[in-house]
Design a protein around this motif. Structure first.
Motif, PDB file in Angstrom:
ATOM      1  N   ASP A   1       0.852  -1.177   0.000  1.00 20.39           N
ATOM      2  CA  ASP A   1       0.000   0.000   0.000  1.00 20.39           C
ATOM      3  C   ASP A   1       0.896   1.239   0.000  1.00 20.39           C
ATOM      4  O   ASP A   1       1.735   1.409   0.879  1.00 20.39           O
ATOM      5  N   GLY A   2       0.744   2.083  -1.003  1.00 13.63           N
ATOM      6  CA  GLY A   2       1.603   3.262  -1.119  1.00 13.63           C
ATOM      7  C   GLY A   2       2.656   3.158  -2.191  1.00 13.63           C
ATOM      8  O   GLY A   2       3.326   4.146  -2.503  1.00 13.63           O
ATOM      9  N   ASP A   3       2.826   1.972  -2.791  1.00 17.53           N
ATOM     10  CA  ASP A   3       3.735   1.837  -3.937  1.00 17.53           C
ATOM     11  C   ASP A   3       3.099   2.477  -5.160  1.00 17.53           C
ATOM     12  O   ASP A   3       1.891   2.343  -5.393  1.00 17.53           O
ATOM     13  N   LEU A   4       3.906   3.154  -5.958  1.00 20.08           N
ATOM     14  CA  LEU A   4       3.391   3.894  -7.105  1.00 20.08           C
ATOM     15  C   LEU A   4       4.358   3.779  -8.277  1.00 20.08           C
ATOM     16  O   LEU A   4       5.564   3.885  -8.104  1.00 20.08           O
ATOM     17  N   VAL A   5       3.797   3.549  -9.464  1.00 24.03           N
ATOM     18  CA  VAL A   5       4.579   3.569 -10.702  1.00 24.03           C
ATOM     19  C   VAL A   5       4.187   4.809 -11.493  1.00 24.03           C
ATOM     20  O   VAL A   5       2.995   5.096 -11.659  1.00 24.03           O
ATOM     21  N   VAL A   6       5.162   5.544 -11.965  1.00 25.06           N
ATOM     22  CA  VAL A   6       4.915   6.693 -12.839  1.00 25.06           C
ATOM     23  C   VAL A   6       5.691   6.458 -14.129  1.00 25.06           C
ATOM     24  O   VAL A   6       6.922   6.363 -14.115  1.00 25.06           O
ATOM     25  N   SER A   7       4.970   6.342 -15.223  1.00 26.16           N
ATOM     26  CA  SER A   7       5.585   6.164 -16.535  1.00 26.16           C
ATOM     27  C   SER A   7       5.616   7.509 -17.243  1.00 26.16           C
ATOM     28  O   SER A   7       4.570   8.079 -17.561  1.00 26.16           O
ATOM     29  N   LEU A   8       6.820   8.024 -17.469  1.00 23.83           N
ATOM     30  CA  LEU A   8       7.002   9.336 -18.088  1.00 23.83           C
ATOM     31  C   LEU A   8       7.290   9.140 -19.559  1.00 23.83           C
ATOM     32  O   LEU A   8       8.393   9.336 -20.049  1.00 23.83           O
ATOM     33  N   GLY A   9       6.248   8.752 -20.281  1.00 19.95           N
ATOM     34  CA  GLY A   9       6.383   8.490 -21.701  1.00 19.95           C
ATOM     35  C   GLY A   9       5.610   9.496 -22.519  1.00 19.95           C
ATOM     36  O   GLY A   9       5.329  10.609 -22.058  1.00 19.95           O
ATOM     37  N   THR A  10       5.260   9.104 -23.741  1.00 16.94           N
ATOM     38  CA  THR A  10       4.496   9.986 -24.616  1.00 16.94           C
ATOM     39  C   THR A  10       3.253  10.499 -23.910  1.00 16.94           C
ATOM     40  O   THR A  10       2.922  11.679 -23.958  1.00 16.94           O
ATOM     41  N   SER A  11       2.554   9.598 -23.238  1.00 20.47           N
ATOM     42  CA  SER A  11       1.446   9.991 -22.375  1.00 20.47           C
ATOM     43  C   SER A  11       1.784   9.543 -20.965  1.00 20.47           C
ATOM     44  O   SER A  11       2.008   8.354 -20.724  1.00 20.47           O
ATOM     45  N   ASP A  12       1.866  10.473 -20.030  1.00 12.88           N
ATOM     46  CA  ASP A  12       2.207  10.119 -18.654  1.00 12.88           C
ATOM     47  C   ASP A  12       1.134   9.195 -18.072  1.00 12.88           C
ATOM     48  O   ASP A  12      -0.061   9.397 -18.274  1.00 12.88           O
ATOM     49  N   THR A  13       1.572   8.196 -17.333  1.00  8.65           N
ATOM     50  CA  THR A  13       0.673   7.247 -16.683  1.00  8.65           C
ATOM     51  C   THR A  13       1.144   7.039 -15.255  1.00  8.65           C
ATOM     52  O   THR A  13       2.346   6.976 -14.991  1.00  8.65           O
ATOM     53  N   ALA A  14       0.192   6.950 -14.336  1.00  4.96           N
ATOM     54  CA  ALA A  14       0.523   6.690 -12.940  1.00  4.96           C
ATOM     55  C   ALA A  14      -0.446   5.665 -12.389  1.00  4.96           C
ATOM     56  O   ALA A  14      -1.655   5.760 -12.607  1.00  4.96           O
ATOM     57  N   PHE A  15       0.074   4.667 -11.703  1.00  2.00           N
ATOM     58  CA  PHE A  15      -0.779   3.676 -11.066  1.00  2.00           C
ATOM     59  C   PHE A  15      -0.067   3.120  -9.843  1.00  2.00           C
ATOM     60  O   PHE A  15       1.161   3.133  -9.762  1.00  2.00           O
ATOM     61  N   GLY A  16      -0.850   2.665  -8.888  1.00  7.62           N
ATOM     62  CA  GLY A  16      -0.246   2.181  -7.663  1.00  7.62           C
ATOM     63  C   GLY A  16      -1.145   1.218  -6.931  1.00  7.62           C
ATOM     64  O   GLY A  16      -2.217   0.842  -7.416  1.00  7.62           O
ATOM     65  N   VAL A  17      -0.714   0.807  -5.773  1.00  3.21           N
ATOM     66  CA  VAL A  17      -1.456  -0.129  -4.940  1.00  3.21           C
ATOM     67  C   VAL A  17      -2.070   0.635  -3.780  1.00  3.21           C
ATOM     68  O   VAL A  17      -1.413   1.451  -3.139  1.00  3.21           O
ATOM     69  N   SER A  18      -3.345   0.349  -3.530  1.00 14.39           N
ATOM     70  CA  SER A  18      -4.034   0.976  -2.415  1.00 14.39           C
ATOM     71  C   SER A  18      -5.052  -0.003  -1.848  1.00 14.39           C
ATOM     72  O   SER A  18      -5.713  -0.724  -2.592  1.00 14.39           O
ATOM     73  N   LEU A  19      -5.156  -0.021  -0.538  1.00 13.69           N
ATOM     74  CA  LEU A  19      -6.141  -0.890   0.101  1.00 13.69           C
ATOM     75  C   LEU A  19      -7.523  -0.268   0.085  1.00 13.69           C
ATOM     76  O   LEU A  19      -8.533  -0.957   0.245  1.00 13.69           O
TER      77      LEU A  19
END
Length: 275
Positions: A26-44
Protein backbone atom coordinates in the motif's frame (compact mmCIF):
# COMPACT_ATOMS: atom_id res chain seq x y z
CA UNK A 1 -1.32 -27.50 -27.41
CA UNK A 2 -0.27 -30.32 -25.15
CA UNK A 3 -2.84 -31.57 -22.64
CA UNK A 4 -0.40 -30.55 -19.91
CA UNK A 5 -0.20 -26.96 -21.20
CA UNK A 6 -1.49 -24.56 -18.57
CA UNK A 7 -3.56 -21.52 -19.47
CA UNK A 8 -3.00 -18.68 -17.00
CA UNK A 9 -5.07 -15.49 -16.88
CA UNK A 10 -3.04 -12.59 -18.21
CA UNK A 11 -3.20 -8.84 -17.76
CA UNK A 12 -2.43 -5.63 -19.59
CA UNK A 13 0.88 -3.84 -19.84
CA UNK A 14 0.40 -1.68 -16.75
CA UNK A 15 -0.59 -4.49 -14.34
CA UNK A 16 2.25 -6.59 -15.73
CA UNK A 17 4.66 -3.73 -15.14
CA UNK A 18 3.39 -3.65 -11.56
CA UNK A 19 4.23 -7.36 -11.32
CA UNK A 20 7.74 -6.79 -12.65
CA UNK A 21 8.38 -3.98 -10.20
CA UNK A 22 6.93 -5.79 -7.18
CA UNK A 23 4.29 -3.10 -6.66
CA UNK A 24 2.85 -4.94 -3.70
CA UNK A 25 2.67 -2.55 -0.77
CA UNK A 26 0.00 0.00 0.00
CA UNK A 27 1.60 3.26 -1.12
CA UNK A 28 3.74 1.84 -3.94
CA UNK A 29 3.39 3.89 -7.11
CA UNK A 30 4.58 3.57 -10.70
CA UNK A 31 4.92 6.69 -12.84
CA UNK A 32 5.58 6.16 -16.53
CA UNK A 33 7.00 9.34 -18.09
CA UNK A 34 6.38 8.49 -21.70
CA UNK A 35 4.50 9.99 -24.62
CA UNK A 36 1.45 9.99 -22.37
CA UNK A 37 2.21 10.12 -18.65
CA UNK A 38 0.67 7.25 -16.68
CA UNK A 39 0.52 6.69 -12.94
CA UNK A 40 -0.78 3.68 -11.07
CA UNK A 41 -0.25 2.18 -7.66
CA UNK A 42 -1.46 -0.13 -4.94
CA UNK A 43 -4.03 0.98 -2.41
CA UNK A 44 -6.14 -0.89 0.10
CA UNK A 45 -8.85 1.76 -0.21
CA UNK A 46 -9.82 3.94 -3.16
CA UNK A 47 -12.21 6.76 -4.00
CA UNK A 48 -13.19 6.22 -7.67
CA UNK A 49 -13.37 9.34 -9.84
CA UNK A 50 -14.34 10.02 -13.44
CA UNK A 51 -10.77 11.14 -14.10
CA UNK A 52 -9.20 7.72 -13.55
CA UNK A 53 -9.64 3.97 -13.46
CA UNK A 54 -9.71 1.51 -10.57
CA UNK A 55 -8.68 -2.10 -11.16
CA UNK A 56 -8.32 -5.00 -8.82
CA UNK A 57 -4.67 -5.68 -8.17
CA UNK A 58 -3.45 -8.67 -10.20
CA UNK A 59 -1.01 -9.46 -7.38
CA UNK A 60 -2.79 -9.05 -4.06
CA UNK A 61 -6.28 -10.39 -3.36
CA UNK A 62 -7.45 -7.46 -1.21
CA UNK A 63 -5.77 -4.55 -2.97
CA UNK A 64 -6.74 -2.14 -5.75
CA UNK A 65 -4.78 -0.64 -8.62
CA UNK A 66 -5.91 2.96 -9.24
CA UNK A 67 -4.63 4.27 -12.57
CA UNK A 68 -4.38 7.63 -14.31
CA UNK A 69 -3.53 7.92 -17.99
CA UNK A 70 -2.89 11.33 -19.54
CA UNK A 71 -2.92 12.21 -23.23
CA UNK A 72 -0.04 14.64 -22.78
CA UNK A 73 3.35 13.78 -21.31
CA UNK A 74 6.59 13.81 -23.24
CA UNK A 75 4.65 15.43 -26.09
CA UNK A 76 4.62 18.67 -24.12
CA UNK A 77 8.08 18.33 -22.56
CA UNK A 78 9.64 17.77 -25.99
CA UNK A 79 7.70 20.63 -27.56
CA UNK A 80 8.92 23.11 -24.97
CA UNK A 81 12.47 21.73 -25.06
CA UNK A 82 12.57 22.56 -28.77
CA UNK A 83 14.14 20.84 -31.75
CA UNK A 84 17.36 22.83 -31.47
CA UNK A 85 18.06 21.94 -27.83
CA UNK A 86 19.04 18.63 -26.29
CA UNK A 87 17.94 17.23 -22.92
CA UNK A 88 21.10 18.56 -21.25
CA UNK A 89 20.09 22.09 -22.29
CA UNK A 90 16.57 21.41 -20.99
CA UNK A 91 17.86 20.20 -17.61
CA UNK A 92 20.33 23.08 -17.28
CA UNK A 93 17.50 25.51 -17.96
CA UNK A 94 15.32 23.93 -15.27
CA UNK A 95 18.11 24.12 -12.71
CA UNK A 96 18.78 27.77 -13.48
CA UNK A 97 15.49 28.95 -11.94
CA UNK A 98 14.27 28.29 -8.39
CA UNK A 99 11.80 25.64 -7.27
CA UNK A 100 8.33 27.08 -7.72
CA UNK A 101 9.46 28.74 -10.96
CA UNK A 102 9.05 32.29 -9.63
CA UNK A 103 5.29 31.58 -9.45
CA UNK A 104 5.02 31.01 -13.21
CA UNK A 105 2.75 28.12 -14.22
CA UNK A 106 1.64 26.67 -17.53
CA UNK A 107 -1.29 25.01 -19.26
CA UNK A 108 -0.25 23.09 -22.35
CA UNK A 109 -2.10 20.29 -24.13
CA UNK A 110 -0.65 19.40 -27.53
CA UNK A 111 -3.55 16.98 -27.99
CA UNK A 112 -6.95 16.96 -26.26
CA UNK A 113 -6.47 15.98 -22.63
CA UNK A 114 -8.56 13.41 -20.77
CA UNK A 115 -7.39 14.11 -17.19
CA UNK A 116 -9.15 16.48 -16.89
CA UNK A 117 -11.06 16.66 -20.16
CA UNK A 118 -9.88 19.70 -22.09
CA UNK A 119 -9.31 20.76 -25.67
CA UNK A 120 -5.83 21.04 -27.10
CA UNK A 121 -4.19 24.43 -26.66
CA UNK A 122 -2.66 26.16 -29.71
CA UNK A 123 0.50 26.76 -27.70
CA UNK A 124 1.74 26.78 -24.12
CA UNK A 125 -0.15 29.32 -22.01
CA UNK A 126 1.68 30.76 -19.01
CA UNK A 127 0.09 32.13 -15.85
CA UNK A 128 1.04 33.99 -12.71
CA UNK A 129 0.08 31.37 -10.13
CA UNK A 130 -0.66 34.08 -7.56
CA UNK A 131 -3.25 35.92 -9.65
CA UNK A 132 -4.11 33.34 -12.36
CA UNK A 133 -3.50 36.02 -14.98
CA UNK A 134 -1.61 35.19 -18.15
CA UNK A 135 2.09 35.94 -18.45
CA UNK A 136 3.57 36.86 -21.81
CA UNK A 137 6.98 35.76 -23.01
CA UNK A 138 8.52 34.06 -19.96
CA UNK A 139 12.16 33.01 -20.28
CA UNK A 140 13.10 29.68 -21.83
CA UNK A 141 14.21 28.45 -18.41
CA UNK A 142 10.85 29.34 -16.86
CA UNK A 143 9.06 27.53 -19.70
CA UNK A 144 11.10 24.37 -19.11
CA UNK A 145 10.58 24.25 -15.35
CA UNK A 146 6.91 25.15 -15.72
CA UNK A 147 6.03 22.12 -17.84
CA UNK A 148 7.96 19.68 -15.63
CA UNK A 149 6.38 21.03 -12.45
CA UNK A 150 2.92 21.05 -14.01
CA UNK A 151 3.09 17.44 -15.18
CA UNK A 152 4.25 16.29 -11.71
CA UNK A 153 1.61 18.37 -9.91
CA UNK A 154 -1.15 17.02 -12.17
CA UNK A 155 -0.25 13.46 -11.19
CA UNK A 156 -0.09 14.33 -7.49
CA UNK A 157 -3.40 16.20 -7.51
CA UNK A 158 -5.43 13.62 -9.39
CA UNK A 159 -4.02 10.66 -7.44
CA UNK A 160 -4.82 12.49 -4.21
CA UNK A 161 -8.42 12.87 -5.37
CA UNK A 162 -8.59 9.09 -5.88
CA UNK A 163 -7.38 8.37 -2.36
CA UNK A 164 -3.63 7.95 -2.92
CA UNK A 165 -2.54 10.75 -0.64
CA UNK A 166 0.90 9.72 0.52
CA UNK A 167 2.93 7.46 -1.78
CA UNK A 168 5.72 5.65 0.02
CA UNK A 169 7.84 4.63 -2.99
CA UNK A 170 7.74 5.76 -6.61
CA UNK A 171 9.07 3.58 -9.42
CA UNK A 172 9.73 5.64 -12.54
CA UNK A 173 9.80 4.27 -16.09
CA UNK A 174 9.60 5.71 -19.59
CA UNK A 175 11.88 8.08 -21.44
CA UNK A 176 11.50 10.89 -18.93
CA UNK A 177 12.86 8.65 -16.16
CA UNK A 178 16.33 9.02 -17.68
CA UNK A 179 16.44 12.60 -16.41
CA UNK A 180 17.44 12.94 -12.77
CA UNK A 181 16.28 16.57 -12.87
CA UNK A 182 12.74 15.56 -13.87
CA UNK A 183 12.78 12.79 -11.25
CA UNK A 184 13.87 15.22 -8.53
CA UNK A 185 10.88 17.45 -9.29
CA UNK A 186 8.61 14.39 -9.15
CA UNK A 187 10.15 13.31 -5.85
CA UNK A 188 9.69 16.75 -4.31
CA UNK A 189 6.11 17.16 -5.52
CA UNK A 190 5.10 13.64 -4.38
CA UNK A 191 7.25 13.81 -1.21
CA UNK A 192 8.57 10.30 -1.79
CA UNK A 193 11.80 8.67 -2.94
CA UNK A 194 11.99 7.72 -6.62
CA UNK A 195 13.52 4.49 -7.92
CA UNK A 196 14.40 3.49 -11.46
CA UNK A 197 14.48 -0.03 -12.85
CA UNK A 198 17.75 -1.67 -13.78
CA UNK A 199 15.94 -3.68 -16.47
CA UNK A 200 13.87 -2.68 -19.48
CA UNK A 201 10.68 -4.17 -20.92
CA UNK A 202 9.01 -4.32 -17.52
CA UNK A 203 5.65 -5.39 -18.99
CA UNK A 204 7.20 -8.47 -20.64
CA UNK A 205 9.15 -9.29 -17.49
CA UNK A 206 6.00 -9.00 -15.39
CA UNK A 207 4.03 -11.26 -17.73
CA UNK A 208 6.74 -13.91 -17.45
CA UNK A 209 6.78 -13.66 -13.65
CA UNK A 210 3.00 -13.96 -13.46
CA UNK A 211 3.17 -17.06 -15.65
CA UNK A 212 5.73 -18.52 -13.24
CA UNK A 213 3.45 -17.64 -10.34
CA UNK A 214 0.55 -19.44 -12.01
CA UNK A 215 2.71 -22.48 -12.63
CA UNK A 216 3.79 -22.59 -8.97
CA UNK A 217 0.19 -22.34 -7.77
CA UNK A 218 -0.75 -25.21 -10.08
CA UNK A 219 2.18 -27.33 -8.93
CA UNK A 220 1.46 -26.79 -5.25
CA UNK A 221 -2.31 -27.09 -5.74
CA UNK A 222 -2.70 -24.20 -3.31
CA UNK A 223 -2.57 -20.44 -3.61
CA UNK A 224 0.87 -18.92 -3.12
CA UNK A 225 1.29 -15.22 -2.41
CA UNK A 226 2.95 -13.45 -5.31
CA UNK A 227 5.30 -11.78 -2.87
CA UNK A 228 6.75 -15.21 -2.07
CA UNK A 229 8.39 -15.25 -5.51
CA UNK A 230 11.11 -13.00 -4.14
CA UNK A 231 12.13 -15.89 -1.89
CA UNK A 232 12.67 -18.03 -4.98
CA UNK A 233 14.11 -15.52 -7.43
CA UNK A 234 15.93 -12.25 -6.84
CA UNK A 235 13.44 -9.66 -8.03
CA UNK A 236 15.25 -6.62 -6.68
CA UNK A 237 16.17 -4.62 -9.75
CA UNK A 238 15.95 -0.98 -8.70
CA UNK A 239 18.24 1.89 -7.92
CA UNK A 240 17.20 4.88 -5.82
CA UNK A 241 17.43 7.92 -8.08
CA UNK A 242 16.55 10.66 -5.62
CA UNK A 243 14.83 11.55 -2.37
CA UNK A 244 12.62 14.55 -1.59
CA UNK A 245 14.33 17.74 -0.46
CA UNK A 246 12.50 19.20 2.55
CA UNK A 247 12.47 22.85 1.49
CA UNK A 248 11.34 21.94 -2.03
CA UNK A 249 8.51 19.82 -0.64
CA UNK A 250 7.36 22.79 1.44
CA UNK A 251 7.33 25.12 -1.58
CA UNK A 252 5.26 22.70 -3.66
CA UNK A 253 2.78 21.77 -0.98
CA UNK A 254 2.35 25.23 0.54
CA UNK A 255 2.00 27.16 -2.72
CA UNK A 256 2.49 25.45 -6.09
CA UNK A 257 0.05 22.53 -5.72
CA UNK A 258 -2.83 24.64 -4.31
CA UNK A 259 -2.19 27.26 -7.01
CA UNK A 260 -2.42 24.68 -9.80
CA UNK A 261 -5.61 23.30 -8.25
CA UNK A 262 -7.13 26.77 -8.50
CA UNK A 263 -5.85 27.10 -12.07
CA UNK A 264 -7.48 23.80 -13.05
CA UNK A 265 -10.77 24.62 -11.33
CA UNK A 266 -11.08 28.21 -12.50
CA UNK A 267 -9.48 28.09 -15.95
CA UNK A 268 -9.34 24.57 -17.38
CA UNK A 269 -12.62 23.14 -16.08
CA UNK A 270 -14.52 26.34 -16.88
CA UNK A 271 -13.30 26.34 -20.47
CA UNK A 272 -11.40 29.63 -20.14
CA UNK A 273 -8.10 28.35 -21.53
CA UNK A 274 -8.30 30.42 -24.71
CA UNK A 275 -9.30 33.65 -22.95
Amino acid sequence: FSRSCQVIAGAGDNPNSAAAMKILKDGDLVVSLGTSDTAFGVSLTVDPKMTGHVYRSPLEAKAYLPLLCYSNGSLTREAIRGANCDWKDFEDAIMSVPVGNDKIGVIFFRVPEIVPRAEATPSALYYDLSTLTQVSKPSYAHCCRAIVEYRAVAIQTHLHAMGICRPQRIFATGGGSQSRVILQVLSDVMNASVYIADVTDSAARGAALRACHGWLVSREEAFIEYSSLSKIWNLDCFTKACSPIEENVAMYHDFVIPAYQRLENEVILRGKISE
